[in-house]
Design an enzyme around this catalytic site. Structure first.
Site, mmCIF file in Angstrom:
data_model
loop_
_atom_site.group_PDB
_atom_site.id
_atom_site.type_symbol
_atom_site.label_atom_id
_atom_site.label_comp_id
_atom_site.label_asym_id
_atom_site.label_seq_id
_atom_site.Cartn_x
_atom_site.Cartn_y
_atom_site.Cartn_z
ATOM 1 N N ASP A 169 0.810 -1.212 0.000
ATOM 2 C CA ASP A 169 0.000 0.000 0.000
ATOM 3 C C ASP A 169 0.849 1.270 0.000
ATOM 4 O OD1 ASP A 169 -2.026 1.848 0.411
ATOM 5 O OD2 ASP A 169 -2.089 1.517 2.580
ATOM 6 N N ASP B 245 -2.010 5.996 -4.964
ATOM 7 C CA ASP B 245 -2.267 5.039 -3.894
ATOM 8 C C ASP B 245 -2.669 3.655 -4.400
ATOM 9 O OD1 ASP B 245 -2.825 3.788 -1.552
ATOM 10 O OD2 ASP B 245 -4.603 4.954 -1.076
#
Ligand SMILES: *[C@@H]1O[C@H](CO)[C@@H](O)[C@H](O)[C@H]1NC(C)=O
Length: 388
Positions: free
Chosen positions: A93, A276
């Protein structure tokens, strides 16, 4: 900030007595069979961008970690923690900076569905006991801090700080196709006083260049990869455009505009965007996204999702994100996703609950499937090029 010390260990051993290990089984496979998981995922795409962090008290140096693509909504890799290793599925992530997995001490339903780490089985485990609380766009976890050896794809990261969960409230992790989260954003976003995985790997001299890169497959379950230490040119076309990181916290950059057919529809005069991998969709400020839903004819359904007539995929225009003077078109086939039974959804979503102070965008997997992305810590740049 307080450290648990001896008290913490007492608390842990109490938990150990009361929580039988036999709870650990996988409910996910059952859910998957029943299509419930698919249904849940379609309606609740992931957003792992951090809201805030609150602390309650081998030789080439190039590594490829493959990830499995779940319905274009999450990309999940495998890591091993401890000695002997215990295996976990995690999201790599770029919207957060900490690593955590569930622990045997966790009593939330989410932990019963996932692999849980047992510190007692690892000879290299060290507990700090410091309580931690992490809040993501989709939900929260709380637990405590520990250290152990983390392994993935040949990389061995020793004495890595990571979180072990005690509580994972809500549905967010219960239906997750991963056990935990591995953050790859800047150290300034990580739990105070800890060194994130990437920084630790670099410090230990394990990787050749201070960068990593993501290729996210389209629809295919296999083929997605995060590479550490080098950039594999076979994953993109043309040259990488290097964009400076505007604020080294998230992987954040300054965007010029968002336009359709040459007319600016959002971000006029510039805005900020966060790249992201832990967010499924394209997320923007509420009023701006509502306007985009209108432009692409997406209608709000009774359950709150924006639905689009599937037959318009071939007629709707590209939405063009301009970054550092270069256009990054996102075609309708990317900003519309097909669900079950001929339903289609908009891949634009509103940023909710004050995730960002400013009017930032989050460019999630929808964008990253189209554009191969290099995250360069060496000179604080983001490299973008059309993915193969
Ligand atoms: C940053 O590093 C990359 C590769 O290491 C290089 O190609 C690029 O030109 C650099 N960009 C800047 C702005 O220094």
């Amino acid at each position: 900030m307080k450290w648990f010390g001896v008290l913490g260990l007492v608390a842990l051993s109490e938990c150990l007595v009361t929580i039988p290990l036999t709870r650990i089984k996988s409910m996910r496979e059952n859910l998957r069979e029943k299509d419930e998981l698919k249904d849940y995922l379609e309606k609740h795409p992931y957003n792992l961008a951090y809201k805030f962090v609150e602390s309650v008290d081998p030789d080439t140096g190039v590594y490829y970690e493959s990830m499995r693509n779940y319905l274009d909504l999450a990309y999940v890799g495998t890591i091993r923690i401890g000695t002997p290793p215990q295996e976990f599925k995690v999201i790599f992530d770029t919207g957060s900076s900490d690593l955590w997995v569930p622990s045997i001490y966790c009593s939330s339903p989410a932990c019963a569905n996932h692999n849980v780490f047992n510190p007692l089985l690892s000879t290299t485990f060290r507990v700090s006991g410091r309580p931690i609380h992490l809040q993501y766009g989709s939900g929260t976890m709380s637990g405590f801090l520990a250290y152990d050896t983390i392994r993935f794809e040949g990389l061995v990261d020793e004495s890595q700080a990571f979180g072990l969960s005690l509580r994972e409230p809500g549905k967010f992790m219960e239906y997750a196709v991963f056990d935990g989260i591995l953050g790859l954003a800047y150290p300034s976003l990580s739990l105070q006083g800890t060194i994130p995985i990437f920084d630790n790997l670099w410090k230990q001299g394990l990787i050749a260049q201070e960068l990593f890169a993501f290729y996210l497959s389209k629809k295919e379950e296999e083929g997605s990869v995060v590479m550490f230490g080098d950039v594999d040119h076979s994953y993109y076309r043309g040259d990488l455009n290097w964009v400076p990181v505007s604020k080294p916290f998230y992987w954040q950059l300054s965007m010029d505009s968002i336009s359709v057919n040459g007319a600016v529809i959002a971000c006029s005069g510039g805005c900020e965007a966060i790249i992201d991998t832990g967010t499924s969709l394209l997320i923007g400020p509420s009023s701006v996204v509502l306007n985009i839903q209108k432009i692409i004819n997406a209608k709000r359904s009774y359950s709150g999702e924006y639905m689009i007539d599937c037959s318009t995929i071939n007629t709707l225009p590209d939405i063009v994100f301009a970054i550092n003077g270069v256009n990054y078109p996102v075609p309708a086939s990317a900003y519309i996703r097909e669900g079950q039974e001929g339903t289609c959804y908009s891949n634009f979503d509103e940023g909710r609950g004050g995730l960002f102070v400013s009017d930032s965008w989050i460019l999630g997997d929808v964008f990253l499937r189209l554009y191969f992305t290099v995250f360069n810590r060496g000179n604080d740049t983001i490299g973008l090029a059309p993915a193969v």
